[in-house]
Design a protein around this motif. Structure first.
Motif, short mmCIF file in Angstrom:
data_model
loop_
_atom_site.label_atom_id
_atom_site.label_comp_id
_atom_site.label_asym_id
_atom_site.label_seq_id
_atom_site.Cartn_x
_atom_site.Cartn_y
_atom_site.Cartn_z
N TYR A 38 0.83 -1.21 0.00
CA TYR A 38 0.00 0.00 0.00
C TYR A 38 0.86 1.26 0.00
O TYR A 38 0.48 2.28 -0.57
N ASP A 39 2.03 1.18 0.63
CA ASP A 39 2.96 2.32 0.58
C ASP A 39 3.40 2.63 -0.84
O ASP A 39 3.64 3.77 -1.21
N MET A 40 3.56 1.58 -1.61
CA MET A 40 4.06 1.76 -2.97
C MET A 40 2.98 2.31 -3.92
O MET A 40 3.29 2.72 -5.03
N LEU A 41 1.72 2.27 -3.46
CA LEU A 41 0.62 2.75 -4.31
C LEU A 41 0.36 4.23 -4.07
O LEU A 41 0.51 4.71 -2.95
N PRO A 42 -0.03 4.96 -5.12
CA PRO A 42 -0.43 6.36 -4.92
C PRO A 42 -1.75 6.41 -4.14
O PRO A 42 -2.40 5.38 -3.95
N ASP A 43 -2.12 7.62 -3.70
CA ASP A 43 -3.32 7.74 -2.86
C ASP A 43 -4.57 7.23 -3.56
O ASP A 43 -5.33 6.44 -2.99
N ASP A 44 -4.77 7.71 -4.78
CA ASP A 44 -5.95 7.25 -5.51
C ASP A 44 -5.52 6.24 -6.56
O ASP A 44 -5.38 6.55 -7.72
N TYR A 45 -5.32 5.00 -6.10
CA TYR A 45 -4.71 4.04 -7.02
C TYR A 45 -5.76 3.34 -7.86
O TYR A 45 -6.91 3.17 -7.47
N ALA A 47 -6.50 -0.03 -10.66
CA ALA A 47 -6.13 -1.45 -10.80
C ALA A 47 -4.79 -1.56 -11.51
O ALA A 47 -3.98 -2.43 -11.20
N GLN A 48 -4.55 -0.65 -12.46
CA GLN A 48 -3.29 -0.67 -13.20
C GLN A 48 -2.12 -0.41 -12.25
O GLN A 48 -1.08 -1.07 -12.35
N ASP A 49 -2.33 0.53 -11.29
CA ASP A 49 -1.27 0.81 -10.31
C ASP A 49 -0.94 -0.45 -9.51
O ASP A 49 0.23 -0.78 -9.29
N VAL A 50 -2.00 -1.12 -9.06
CA VAL A 50 -1.79 -2.34 -8.28
C VAL A 50 -1.00 -3.34 -9.10
O VAL A 50 -0.03 -3.95 -8.61
N GLU A 51 -1.39 -3.50 -10.34
CA GLU A 51 -0.71 -4.46 -11.19
C GLU A 51 0.77 -4.12 -11.34
O GLU A 51 1.62 -5.01 -11.26
N ASN A 52 1.03 -2.81 -11.53
CA ASN A 52 2.43 -2.40 -11.68
C ASN A 52 3.25 -2.72 -10.44
O ASN A 52 4.36 -3.24 -10.53
N VAL A 53 2.66 -2.41 -9.28
CA VAL A 53 3.39 -2.65 -8.03
C VAL A 53 3.67 -4.15 -7.84
O VAL A 53 4.80 -4.55 -7.53
N LEU A 54 2.66 -4.97 -8.06
CA LEU A 54 2.84 -6.42 -7.87
C LEU A 54 3.85 -6.96 -8.87
O LEU A 54 4.64 -7.84 -8.56
#
Lengths: 337, 119
Positions: A38-45, A47-54
């Motif tokens: 969750y730290d790696m995600l921006p505030d308003d993340y 699904a694409q953000d989640v995918e990138n982080v994972l």
């Protein structure tokens, strides 16, 4: 995609990492990993953000391996060569033994099943044969692997201290070396006998010819099957003993003591079995009576010999064990240093 | 062209190996102030020593197990975070590693300059 789906993705990722890790550290790690994600995600993340982080964190199996940081293989490099070597011998021995058992069975079988057509019997037993061949090989593979796993875990942990030049073993005299053919022969023989005992004990028999060839089993099969697990453990101990000899490659005091212990345990398991008259076919004599050569005079002549026959068989096995212990200890003490 | 590609490839993999040895030192250098996993990723990235998150997070736990770092959960904000910082042992070890590192750099300089003179 709504928020639940995004969080579901994270949940699944965390689960896929932590399920590979020991229970003990799981919950703390789960919490930490979730925080990190969750730290790696921006505030308003999205699904694409989640995918990138994972994707950045990478394959869960790899990440879990990083967390574990342990030896990964069951059989470590130190024993890998010997493991492969023994595995090869055992698998070949099992395959050869089963082919022999099959051929013996195929010769004996049509006599029993005279009503069936010969062709269908043979083709059926060929299918059966391949089935049991595969499961036999799989079992052999498992036993060898377990044996090496145990050897590595419990027995030979001498390398754990700091190594020093003084530890270098003397180059053994030729006589102190164990020729590979000896333990190989032992393994092959044990595997074949073990297969015979497990697959076709009824053919461990005296063969007599009346109208057809008839097999008179030596063993009382009912009792035999009851004690078969004990006999099998003794066989496996024998195989492990030979594996230890292959691994060691030379006679040492430690090896001789270890193999002696194996022999003693095996003896304690099987000698009571073989010395017990119940294991022998109680109707052996009457069954043999059907053979033309088994005349009344012959039976009378055999009588004194017969009463000690059982004990003799057991005594031979006892003698074989004692011989093995004796030679092992002698060589271990003689060449051990 | 092919030659260049080979050089580039080799340099990439060999320098990766060089960097691998510096990871622990990089991490320890930043841990005087407590940091949580992702903040460390960012700091290292800003300072040009970026380390993958997938390598760093497990490493923090390993260093804690070795007693070089200690950790503490901070749950006051809505995001609970695990903060790591140097232990006394960790800072002793870090100091000694820095000395080793400087020796290494001096030694390497000497080797490289010496190599140039030989030619």
């Amino acid at each position: 995609m709504n928020k639940l789906n995004k969080d579901e993705m994270i949940k699944r990722y965390i689960y896929d990492v932590t399920r590979r890790l020991p229970q003990k550290s799981r919950s703390d790690l789960e919490e930490e990993l979730r925080g990190n994600i969750y730290d790696m995600l921006p505030d308003d993340y999205t699904a694409q953000d989640v995918e990138n982080v994972l994707q950045t964190l990478g394959n869960p199996a790899k990440l879990a391996a990083e967390y574990k940081d342990e030896r990964r293989s069951l059989i470590s490099g130190a024993y890998y060569d010997q493991y492969c070597f023994v595995l090869k011998i055992v698998l070949i021995a099992v395959a050869v033994g089963m082919v022999i058992a099959f051929i013996v069975g195929a010769i004996a079988e049509p006599l029993d099943a005279a009503t069936n057509s010969l062709v269908s019997t043979v083709s059926l037993s060929i299918a059966e044969f391949f089935g049991s061949l595969i499961s036999g090989l799989a079992q052999a593979f498992a036993y060898v692997t377990i044996a090496f796993f145990l050897i590595e875990r419990y027995n030979i942990r001498i390398d754990s201290r700091e190594w020093s030049v003084a530890d270098l073993p003397p180059v053994p005299e030729d006589k102190a070396l164990i020729k590979k053919s000896d333990p190989i022969g032992g393994i092959v023989f044990t595997v074949i006998v073990m297969l015979l005992f497990n697959l076709a004990p009824q053919y461990i028999a005296i063969y007599i010819t009346t109208e057809a060839v008839e097999a008179v089993p030596l063993f009382n099969l009912e009792y035999f099957y009851a004690v078969l697990p004990l006999i099998n453990i003794a066989f496996l101990l024998g195989i492990v003993r030979e594996i230890l000899r292959v691994v060691s490659g030379r006679h040492t005091l430690k090896l001789s003591i270890t193999t002696t212990l194996f022999d003693l345990v095996a003896m304690a398991l099987v000698l009571p079995v073989y010395f017990n008259p119940s294991i022998w076919n109680p109707t052996l004599l009457t069954d043999l009576g059907a053979a033309p050569w088994f005349t009344a005079e012959f039976a009378a002549g055999m009588q004194p010999f017969w009463s000690v026959f059982y004990i003799m068989f057991a005594a031979i096995i006892l003698f074989a064990y004692l011989l093995d212990i004796g030679t092992t200890l002698y060589k271990g003490i003689r060449y051990g240093r | 062209m092919d030659m260049d590609a080979t050089v580039k490839e080799l340099v990439e993999s060999l320098s990766l190996e060089l960097r691998r040895g510096t990871i622990i030192l990089s991490v320890l250098s930043q841990m005087k102030q407590p940091k949580y996993g992702y903040s460390l990723v960012q700091v290292l990235e800003q300072k040009g020593m970026s380390i993958e998150a997938g390598t760093l997070y497990p490493l923090l736990r390993r260093l804690e197990k070795q007693g070089l770092l200690k950790s503490e959960w901070q749950t006051d904000s809505n995001k609970p975070r695990k903060y790591y910082s140097l232990t006394t042992l960790g800072s002793d070890v870090y100091g000694e590693l820095c000395t080793q590192w400087n020796k290494l750099v001096d030694g390497m300089k000497h080797l490289m300059d010496g190599g140039a003179q030989d030619e």
